[in-house]
Design an enzyme around this catalytic site. Structure first.
Site, short mmCIF file in Angstrom:
data_model
loop_
_atom_site.label_atom_id
_atom_site.label_comp_id
_atom_site.label_asym_id
_atom_site.label_seq_id
_atom_site.Cartn_x
_atom_site.Cartn_y
_atom_site.Cartn_z
N TYR A 48 -3.04 -9.14 16.06
CA TYR A 48 -2.90 -8.15 14.98
C TYR A 48 -3.93 -7.03 15.16
O TYR A 48 -3.60 -5.85 15.22
CB TYR A 48 -3.05 -8.83 13.61
CG TYR A 48 -3.19 -7.86 12.47
CD1 TYR A 48 -2.11 -7.09 12.04
CD2 TYR A 48 -4.42 -7.71 11.80
CE1 TYR A 48 -2.25 -6.20 10.99
CE2 TYR A 48 -4.56 -6.83 10.74
CZ TYR A 48 -3.48 -6.07 10.35
OH TYR A 48 -3.61 -5.18 9.31
N ASN A 92 6.53 -4.70 17.11
CA ASN A 92 6.62 -3.91 15.88
C ASN A 92 5.43 -2.96 15.71
O ASN A 92 5.61 -1.81 15.33
CB ASN A 92 6.73 -4.83 14.65
CG ASN A 92 7.31 -4.10 13.45
OD1 ASN A 92 8.11 -3.17 13.59
ND2 ASN A 92 6.90 -4.49 12.26
N ILE A 111 0.84 -1.21 0.00
CA ILE A 111 0.00 0.00 0.00
C ILE A 111 0.87 1.26 0.00
O ILE A 111 0.63 2.21 -0.75
CB ILE A 111 -0.98 -0.01 1.21
CG1 ILE A 111 -1.82 -1.31 1.17
CG2 ILE A 111 -1.88 1.22 1.17
CD1 ILE A 111 -2.72 -1.52 2.37
N1 LIG Z 1 -3.19 -5.29 2.80
C1 LIG Z 1 -4.37 -5.17 3.39
O1 LIG Z 1 -5.40 -5.70 2.93
C2 LIG Z 1 -4.49 -4.37 4.67
C3 LIG Z 1 -5.75 -4.33 5.30
C4 LIG Z 1 -5.88 -3.58 6.46
C5 LIG Z 1 -4.82 -2.89 6.98
N2 LIG Z 1 -3.60 -2.95 6.36
C6 LIG Z 1 -2.48 -2.20 6.96
O2 LIG Z 1 -1.85 -1.42 5.95
C7 LIG Z 1 -0.46 -1.31 6.20
C8 LIG Z 1 0.32 -1.68 4.95
O3 LIG Z 1 -0.02 -2.99 4.55
P1 LIG Z 1 0.67 -3.69 3.28
O4 LIG Z 1 -0.27 -4.72 2.78
O5 LIG Z 1 1.19 -2.63 2.38
O6 LIG Z 1 1.89 -4.42 4.01
P2 LIG Z 1 3.41 -4.62 3.51
O7 LIG Z 1 4.00 -5.71 4.35
O8 LIG Z 1 3.46 -4.77 2.03
O9 LIG Z 1 4.08 -3.22 3.90
C9 LIG Z 1 4.59 -2.92 5.16
C10 LIG Z 1 5.93 -2.21 4.96
O10 LIG Z 1 6.44 -1.81 6.24
C11 LIG Z 1 7.82 -2.14 6.31
N3 LIG Z 1 8.13 -2.32 7.75
C12 LIG Z 1 7.59 -3.24 8.59
N4 LIG Z 1 8.11 -3.07 9.84
C13 LIG Z 1 8.98 -2.02 9.76
C14 LIG Z 1 9.82 -1.36 10.71
N5 LIG Z 1 9.90 -1.77 11.99
N6 LIG Z 1 10.58 -0.32 10.30
C15 LIG Z 1 10.53 0.11 8.99
N7 LIG Z 1 9.75 -0.49 8.06
C16 LIG Z 1 8.99 -1.54 8.44
C17 LIG Z 1 7.97 -3.40 5.47
O11 LIG Z 1 9.29 -3.61 4.99
C18 LIG Z 1 6.99 -3.11 4.33
O12 LIG Z 1 7.62 -2.41 3.27
C19 LIG Z 1 -0.16 -2.22 7.39
O13 LIG Z 1 -0.04 -1.42 8.55
C20 LIG Z 1 -1.38 -3.11 7.48
O14 LIG Z 1 -1.64 -3.51 8.79
C21 LIG Z 1 -3.41 -3.68 5.22
O1 LIG Z 2 -6.44 -19.08 0.01
C1 LIG Z 2 -7.42 -18.43 0.41
C2 LIG Z 2 -7.29 -17.15 1.00
C3 LIG Z 2 -8.44 -16.51 1.45
N1 LIG Z 2 -9.66 -17.09 1.31
C4 LIG Z 2 -10.86 -16.38 1.77
O2 LIG Z 2 -10.92 -15.14 1.11
C5 LIG Z 2 -11.44 -14.11 1.94
C6 LIG Z 2 -10.44 -12.98 2.01
O3 LIG Z 2 -9.28 -13.42 2.70
P1 LIG Z 2 -7.94 -12.58 2.79
O4 LIG Z 2 -6.97 -13.40 3.58
O5 LIG Z 2 -7.56 -12.10 1.45
O6 LIG Z 2 -8.37 -11.29 3.62
P2 LIG Z 2 -9.04 -11.20 5.07
O7 LIG Z 2 -10.45 -10.75 4.84
O8 LIG Z 2 -8.83 -12.38 5.88
O9 LIG Z 2 -8.11 -10.10 5.75
C7 LIG Z 2 -8.11 -8.73 5.45
O10 LIG Z 2 -8.91 -8.06 6.37
C8 LIG Z 2 -8.49 -8.19 7.71
C9 LIG Z 2 -9.47 -7.41 8.50
O11 LIG Z 2 -10.55 -8.20 8.82
C10 LIG Z 2 -7.04 -7.69 7.90
O12 LIG Z 2 -7.00 -6.30 7.85
C11 LIG Z 2 -6.12 -8.29 6.87
O13 LIG Z 2 -4.86 -7.62 6.89
C12 LIG Z 2 -6.70 -8.17 5.49
O14 LIG Z 2 -5.91 -8.85 4.59
C13 LIG Z 2 -11.69 -14.78 3.30
O15 LIG Z 2 -13.04 -15.13 3.37
C14 LIG Z 2 -10.85 -16.05 3.25
O16 LIG Z 2 -11.40 -17.10 4.00
C15 LIG Z 2 -9.80 -18.35 0.74
O17 LIG Z 2 -10.91 -18.87 0.62
N2 LIG Z 2 -8.68 -18.98 0.30
#
Ligand SMILES: NC(=O)c1ccc[n+]([C@@H]2O[C@H](COP(=O)([O-])OP(=O)(O)OC[C@H]3O[C@@H](n4cnc5c(N)ncnc54)[C@H](O)[C@@H]3O)[C@@H](O)[C@H]2O)c1
Ligand SMILES: O=c1ccn([C@@H]2O[C@H](COP(=O)(O)OP(=O)(O)O[C@H]3O[C@H](CO)[C@H](O)[C@H](O)[C@H]3O)[C@@H](O)[C@H]2O)c(=O)[nH]1
Length: 329
Positions: A140, A91, A12
């Site tokens: 988390y 973290n 992101i």
């Molecule tokens: N991907 C999703 O669907 C999702 C959903 C809800 C919330 N979030 C939140 O969004 C944020 C970004 O998610 P993402 O999917 O891009 O994850 P990501 O793992 O791709 O990115 C996280 C980044 O933070 C860096 N990082 C981690 N710990 C660090 C530290 N101690 N010091 C410096 N850098 C550090 C990692 O190297 C990485 O580049 C996260 O906080 C996550 O909890 C993501």
């Molecule tokens: O191999 C897979 C992976 C996922 N799923 C299903 O697909 C849906 C989406 O799953 P993801 O793992 O992609 O995402 P989540 O909804 O579990 O999680 C997301 O939403 C969460 C909040 O509820 C957190 O923020 C997390 O970081 C974010 O990825 C879920 O119903 C899961 O059961 C499958 O059926 N097969």
């Protein structure tokens, strides 16, 4: 504005850096590359460093004078957080406190925080608005909620202004094809199905078909990464124009089932995917959909890419690039 993006080499964060640069902001990215990629940071200043390192934070603020901070850095896997809560709290909580301490020291008081739908736990009702109770089911989600509480207290004590954005399911990729999702291991549904479609993975397992939903599979709110980043820009404007600390749920408001995502991938890619029906995954609510009305009205934000096929199309374009690169290696 000069914006420090912590975690800007991640999925992101890297899209955010691109959007900030495109919007004319100066960007400093700080990332320890624990899960991010240096080549995903498309411009601005890059500092390789860890939030655990207070001296490094001091140096970044002394040398680059950020005026606002966007904080994406954390560990993000729900299952891992249950097995290793110590590293998640360190973290996601302790290291975030280091960042906040440094901001206070340098009198930088605008902060945008990546929170998550996991702060809600099993919902009492959907769509989920901001008034919904917070009952996270895992370390988390709890680590993110702790920081939300810290930020509410800092607002009162220090006039520190923040916006917490609770993302539902971040999905899709840069429409220009420069960036996309590159988690290792990948656990998210859309990239996993796409990898099965491109041949990088043999199959995809559906975690449960016996949920109380129309087709029996879980429903999630997939929000396009560009819309997600646009909400951060809107939050920056909001803080810049004097907005008070607040928190917003971010989703596109429509839920799609796992089966609908599978169908969309097969349609967009024109390839068939081998599907295995597996058991439910522990802790998965049947339905998670955001009520994002507050973000729309208060931040003046409007998602554009709300259609599932467009989200999948952009992610597919990225997957083709990645699978090509892997094949050449
Ligand atoms: N991907 C999703 O669907 C999702 C959903 C809800 C919330 N979030 C939140 O969004 C944020 C970004 O998610 P993402 O999917 O891009 O994850 P990501 O793992 O791709 O990115 C996280 C980044 O933070 C860096 N990082 C981690 N710990 C660090 C530290 N101690 N010091 C410096 N850098 C550090 C990692 O190297 C990485 O580049 C996260 O906080 C996550 O909890 C993501
Ligand atoms: O191999 C897979 C992976 C996922 N799923 C299903 O697909 C849906 C989406 O799953 P993801 O793992 O992609 O995402 P989540 O909804 O579990 O999680 C997301 O939403 C969460 C909040 O509820 C957190 O923020 C997390 O970081 C974010 O990825 C879920 O119903 C899961 O059961 C499958 O059926 N097969």
């Amino acid at each position: 504005m000069r914006v420090l993006v912590v975690g800007g080499a991640g999925y992101i964060g890297s899209h955010m850096v691109k959007m900030l640069l495109d919007s004319g902001h100066d960007v400093i990215t700080l990332d320890n590359l624990s899960s991010g990629h240096r080549d995903a940071v498309l411009g601005g200043v890059f500092v390789e460093g860890d939030l655990a390192d207070i001296n490094c934070l001091d140096k970044v603020f002394t040398e680059h004078h950020p005026e606002a901070v966007m904080h994406f850095a954390s560990f993000i896997q729900v299952g891992e957080s249950v097995r290793k809560p110590d590293i998640y709290y360190r973290n996601n909580v302790t290291n975030t406190l280091n960042l906040l301490d440094t901001m206070l020291k340098f009198d930088v008081k605008k902060f945008i925080f990546s929170s998550t739908a996991a702060v809600f736990g099993e919902p009492d009702y959907v769509p989920i608005d901001e008034a919904h109770p917070n009952r996270p089911l895992n370390p988390y989600g709890r680590s993110k909620l702790m920081i939300e509480h810290v930020l509410a207290d800092y607002a009162k004590a220090f006039d520190f202004r923040s916006v917490c954005l609770r993302y539902f399911n971040a999905a899709g990729a840069d429409p220009e094809g420069q960036l996309g999702e590159r988690h290792d291991p990948e656990t998210h549904l859309i990239p996993l199905i796409l990898q099965a479609a491109s041949g990088r993975r043999e199959n995809i397992q559906v975690f449960g078909r016996d949920y109380d939903t129309p087709d029996g599979t879980c429903i999630r709110d997939y929000i396009h990464i560009v819309d997600l980043c646009a909400a951060h820009l809107a939050a920056l404007d909001y803080l810049e124009s004097g907005g008070e600390s607040d928190r917003f749920n971010l989703g596109n408001g429509s839920g799609f089932s796992v089966q609908e995502v599978l169908d969309a991938v097969q349609k967009v890619s024109g390839r068939s995917v081998k599907v295995i029906d597996g058991p439910r995954r522990e802790g998965d609510p049947a339905r998670l959909v955001a009520d994002a009305k507050r973000a729309r009205s208060i931040l003046n934000w409007k998602p554009i890419f709300t259609d599932l096929e467009t989200i999948v199309q952009h992610a597919w374009q990225w997957e083709l690039k990645c699978s090509d690169r892997v094949a050449k290696e």
